[in-house]
Design a protein around this motif. Structure first.
Motif, PDB file in Angstrom:
ATOM      1  N   ILE A  52       0.842  -1.192   0.000  1.00  0.00           N
ATOM      2  CA  ILE A  52       0.000   0.000   0.000  1.00  0.00           C
ATOM      3  C   ILE A  52       0.880   1.246   0.000  1.00  0.00           C
ATOM      4  CG2 ILE A  52      -1.727   1.329   1.279  1.00  0.00           C
ATOM      5  CD1 ILE A  52      -2.855  -1.265   2.327  1.00  0.00           C
ATOM      6  N   VAL A  53       0.593   2.146  -0.923  1.00  0.00           N
ATOM      7  CA  VAL A  53       1.283   3.440  -0.978  1.00  0.00           C
ATOM      8  C   VAL A  53       0.342   4.485  -0.372  1.00  0.00           C
ATOM      9  CG1 VAL A  53       2.328   5.187  -2.449  1.00  0.00           C
ATOM     10  CG2 VAL A  53       2.539   2.759  -3.052  1.00  0.00           C
ATOM     11  N   ASP A  54       0.660   4.956   0.806  1.00  0.00           N
ATOM     12  CA  ASP A  54      -0.183   5.927   1.524  1.00  0.00           C
ATOM     13  C   ASP A  54       0.537   7.277   1.561  1.00  0.00           C
ATOM     14  OD1 ASP A  54      -1.910   7.315   3.101  1.00  0.00           O
ATOM     15  OD2 ASP A  54      -1.632   6.091   4.898  1.00  0.00           O
ATOM     16  N   ILE A  76      -1.144  -7.577   3.676  1.00  0.00           N
ATOM     17  CA  ILE A  76      -0.385  -6.355   3.442  1.00  0.00           C
ATOM     18  C   ILE A  76       1.087  -6.614   3.789  1.00  0.00           C
ATOM     19  CG2 ILE A  76      -0.097  -3.936   4.084  1.00  0.00           C
ATOM     20  CD1 ILE A  76      -3.059  -3.891   4.815  1.00  0.00           C
ATOM     21  N   LYS A  77       1.934  -6.574   2.764  1.00  0.00           N
ATOM     22  CA  LYS A  77       3.356  -6.817   2.977  1.00  0.00           C
ATOM     23  C   LYS A  77       4.074  -5.568   3.483  1.00  0.00           C
ATOM     24  CE  LYS A  77       5.080 -10.198   2.058  1.00  0.00           C
ATOM     25  NZ  LYS A  77       5.263 -11.436   2.845  1.00  0.00           N
ATOM     26  N   LYS A  78       3.600  -4.409   3.001  1.00  0.00           N
ATOM     27  CA  LYS A  78       4.296  -3.182   3.395  1.00  0.00           C
ATOM     28  C   LYS A  78       3.403  -1.979   3.111  1.00  0.00           C
ATOM     29  CE  LYS A  78       8.828  -0.954   3.071  1.00  0.00           C
ATOM     30  NZ  LYS A  78      10.180  -1.034   2.482  1.00  0.00           N
ATOM     31  N   VAL A  79       3.510  -0.963   3.985  1.00  0.00           N
ATOM     32  CA  VAL A  79       2.867   0.333   3.755  1.00  0.00           C
ATOM     33  C   VAL A  79       3.985   1.360   3.585  1.00  0.00           C
ATOM     34  CG1 VAL A  79       1.339   2.107   4.672  1.00  0.00           C
ATOM     35  CG2 VAL A  79       0.857  -0.318   5.126  1.00  0.00           C
ATOM     36  N   THR A  80       3.974   2.052   2.464  1.00  0.00           N
ATOM     37  CA  THR A  80       5.065   2.976   2.139  1.00  0.00           C
ATOM     38  C   THR A  80       4.501   4.256   1.538  1.00  0.00           C
ATOM     39  OG1 THR A  80       7.090   3.219   0.829  1.00  0.00           O
ATOM     40  CG2 THR A  80       5.326   1.922  -0.129  1.00  0.00           C
ATOM     41  N   VAL A  81       5.355   5.268   1.439  1.00  0.00           N
ATOM     42  CA  VAL A  81       4.961   6.519   0.778  1.00  0.00           C
ATOM     43  C   VAL A  81       5.601   6.625  -0.608  1.00  0.00           C
ATOM     44  CG1 VAL A  81       4.624   7.753   2.952  1.00  0.00           C
ATOM     45  CG2 VAL A  81       6.884   7.774   1.859  1.00  0.00           C
ATOM     46  N   ASN A  82       6.424   5.656  -0.937  1.00  0.00           N
ATOM     47  CA  ASN A  82       7.202   5.682  -2.182  1.00  0.00           C
ATOM     48  C   ASN A  82       6.582   4.729  -3.209  1.00  0.00           C
ATOM     49  OD1 ASN A  82       9.109   5.645  -4.211  1.00  0.00           O
ATOM     50  ND2 ASN A  82      10.868   5.547  -2.825  1.00  0.00           N
ATOM     51  N   PHE A  83       5.966   5.285  -4.249  1.00  0.00           N
ATOM     52  CA  PHE A  83       5.336   4.447  -5.265  1.00  0.00           C
ATOM     53  C   PHE A  83       6.373   3.642  -6.044  1.00  0.00           C
ATOM     54  CE2 PHE A  83       3.516   3.468  -9.393  1.00  0.00           C
ATOM     55  CZ  PHE A  83       2.268   2.970  -9.047  1.00  0.00           C
ATOM     56  N   TYR A 100      -2.873   2.364  -4.225  1.00  0.00           N
ATOM     57  CA  TYR A 100      -2.311   3.715  -4.196  1.00  0.00           C
ATOM     58  C   TYR A 100      -3.336   4.682  -3.616  1.00  0.00           C
ATOM     59  CZ  TYR A 100      -0.504   8.187  -5.910  1.00  0.00           C
ATOM     60  OH  TYR A 100      -0.063   9.488  -6.011  1.00  0.00           O
ATOM     61  N   LEU A 101      -2.982   5.291  -2.469  1.00  0.00           N
ATOM     62  CA  LEU A 101      -3.837   6.265  -1.801  1.00  0.00           C
ATOM     63  C   LEU A 101      -3.159   7.633  -1.914  1.00  0.00           C
ATOM     64  CD1 LEU A 101      -4.565   4.135   1.412  1.00  0.00           C
ATOM     65  CD2 LEU A 101      -5.916   4.252  -0.697  1.00  0.00           C
ATOM     66  N   PRO A 102      -3.618   8.490  -2.836  1.00  0.00           N
ATOM     67  CA  PRO A 102      -2.915   9.755  -3.104  1.00  0.00           C
ATOM     68  C   PRO A 102      -3.066  10.765  -1.971  1.00  0.00           C
ATOM     69  CG  PRO A 102      -4.960   9.651  -4.329  1.00  0.00           C
ATOM     70  CD  PRO A 102      -4.802   8.310  -3.687  1.00  0.00           C
ATOM     71  N   SER A 103      -2.253  11.805  -2.042  1.00  0.00           N
ATOM     72  CA  SER A 103      -2.204  12.808  -0.966  1.00  0.00           C
ATOM     73  C   SER A 103      -3.469  13.652  -0.876  1.00  0.00           C
ATOM     74  CB  SER A 103      -0.992  13.730  -1.175  1.00  0.00           C
ATOM     75  OG  SER A 103      -1.062  14.340  -2.458  1.00  0.00           O
ATOM     76  N   ASN A 104      -4.254  13.704  -1.947  1.00  0.00           N
ATOM     77  CA  ASN A 104      -5.476  14.526  -1.949  1.00  0.00           C
ATOM     78  C   ASN A 104      -6.749  13.681  -1.907  1.00  0.00           C
ATOM     79  OD1 ASN A 104      -5.185  13.413  -4.471  1.00  0.00           O
ATOM     80  ND2 ASN A 104      -6.014  15.189  -5.557  1.00  0.00           N
ATOM     81  N   ILE A 117      -8.324   6.866  -5.761  1.00  0.00           N
ATOM     82  CA  ILE A 117      -7.557   5.660  -5.435  1.00  0.00           C
ATOM     83  C   ILE A 117      -7.091   4.953  -6.706  1.00  0.00           C
ATOM     84  CG2 ILE A 117      -7.714   3.399  -4.343  1.00  0.00           C
ATOM     85  CD1 ILE A 117      -9.788   4.666  -2.432  1.00  0.00           C
ATOM     86  N   GLY A 118      -5.837   4.477  -6.657  1.00  0.00           N
ATOM     87  CA  GLY A 118      -5.291   3.698  -7.770  1.00  0.00           C
ATOM     88  C   GLY A 118      -5.091   2.246  -7.352  1.00  0.00           C
TER      89      GLY A 118
END
Length: 366
Positions: A52-54, A76-83, A100-104, A117-118
């Motif tokens: 998950i990209v948060d 969920i293997k990992k939650v990151t901010v880096n796509f 993909y959970l975008p900033s807006n 959401i992507g």
């Protein structure tokens, strides 16, 4: 009748004496019935790894992540901010999908703006793709609906009601419940076709010159063994592994000997062209996968070239597989499958007549 019974019982004895034939016609069905479904006992793929990209780290994204973590479909293997990091994991098969959970995201939902959401999924394994997509879609849909409802008075954005899909004839949506009921008739088809062809070819190797009674007694023996194999798979094995079953029991009992008679007649006709029993295995062992693919259950007939569609419906395996799936799982009336049964009867008559001509009439002329 006494002569027929003598040849009928003698055919069973000959099968028992011929180890290859006995293994193929009898033991193979017993073993396949247990071992083939075992691989699909889990029915559905679970714990599909995702990353998950948060980018937002909001209350909404935390709720989505928490809901996704509760789904048995995904892990969920990992939650990151880096796509880019998530994409690297996907390409290296460390994960099957990216959420993909975008900033807006929160702002987009409140304002009803496009975007959001992507969801990126690997298509390498279609079953895993389906389960990962289902798990993520359920997690996203529920949370997004609740969040959007809070701002319904200030936003025109609405989340459409989610659709809960339940398969009508496969309630578990399990792969085993889909694949084995379709493969079971093909298992019987192949074991009878291969084993009985080997038996008749072994007779011919010894200059066999059957009379009419002996010819039909051997045919009846094969029909008996094949019918019992069908009842074993459609009854005991379907019950043992809890597959959908018993939709039209009497229709199934009617269809079983008709289907097996077509396969047995084809076996005798094919055997009349072979010189040694081993030749049957050379020709028939490689045919299982093409026959299943041509059945139209793995890939729809409508998507096949017209020539392949015609070839598929000429094969008794296609009519048999469709007939038993419709009767056992779908519970259709016998009238629905009657055209397929009539075709199998016609196929049996033609194949058996040609086999009789080659094995009985021609051998007595020599």
């Amino acid at each position: 009748m006494r002569t027929f019974l003598h040849y009928y019982l003698q055919a069973f004895k000959n099968i028992a004496k011929h180890s290859s034939v006995f293994t193929t016609m009898v033991l193979a069905t017993l073993l396949y019935g247990f071992f083939y479904p075992t691989a699909y006992q889990a029915q559905r793929a679970e714990s599909i790894p995702i990353v998950i990209v948060d980018e937002e780290h909001s209350q909404l994204t935390n709720a989505i992540i928490s809901t996704a973590a509760e789904s048995p479909n995904i892990e969920i293997k990992k939650v990151t901010v880096n796509f880019a990091e998530a994409e690297h994991m996907l390409k290296n098969q460390q994960a099957e999908g990216i959420l993909y959970l975008p900033s807006n995201l929160s702002t987009s939902l409140r304002r009803g703006e496009n975007g959001g959401i992507g969801l990126y999924l690997s298509a390498a394994y279609l079953i895993r793709l389906k389960e990962a997509g289902t798990g993520l879609a359920q997690a996203i849909g529920g949370v997004a609906s609740d969040y959007a409802a809070k701002y319904s008075q200030i936003s025109h954005f609405k989340v459409e009601p989610s659709i809960h899909m339940v398969s009508l004839f496969n309630p578990l949506s399990g792969y085993g419940s889909y694949i084995f009921p379709a493969v079971a008739p093909l298992i019987v088809h192949q074991t009878i076709l291969l084993g009985f062809t080997m038996l008749i070819t072994s007779y011919r190797e010894r200059k066999w010159k059957p009379n009419t009674t002996e010819f039909f007694a051997n045919f009846a023996c094969a029909v008996t063994i094949g019918s019992l194999a069908c009842l074993y798979l459609f009854g005991f094995i379907f019950w043992l592994y809890d597959y959908p079953r018993g939709g039209n029991f009497w229709g199934m009992l009617l269809a079983v000997p008709i289907f097996i008679a077509a396969v047995s007649a084809m076996s005798m006709l094919l055997a009349s062209f072979l010189d040694v029993p081993e030749r049957a295995s050379h020709l028939l062992v490689i045919s299982s996968i093409p026959l299943f693919l041509l059945s139209g259950l793995a890939w729809p007939h409508q998507a096949m070239p017209e020539l392949l569609q015609i070839l598929a419906w000429m094969l008794p395996s296609t009519s048999g597989i469709h007939t038993f799936v419709q009767l056992n799982q779908m519970g259709v009336s016998t009238a629905v499958v009657l055209p397929k049964l009539l075709y199998l009867i016609g196929f049996t008559f033609i194949s058996l007549s040609l086999a009789y001509w080659r094995l009985v009439l021609q051998t007595h002329k020599k």
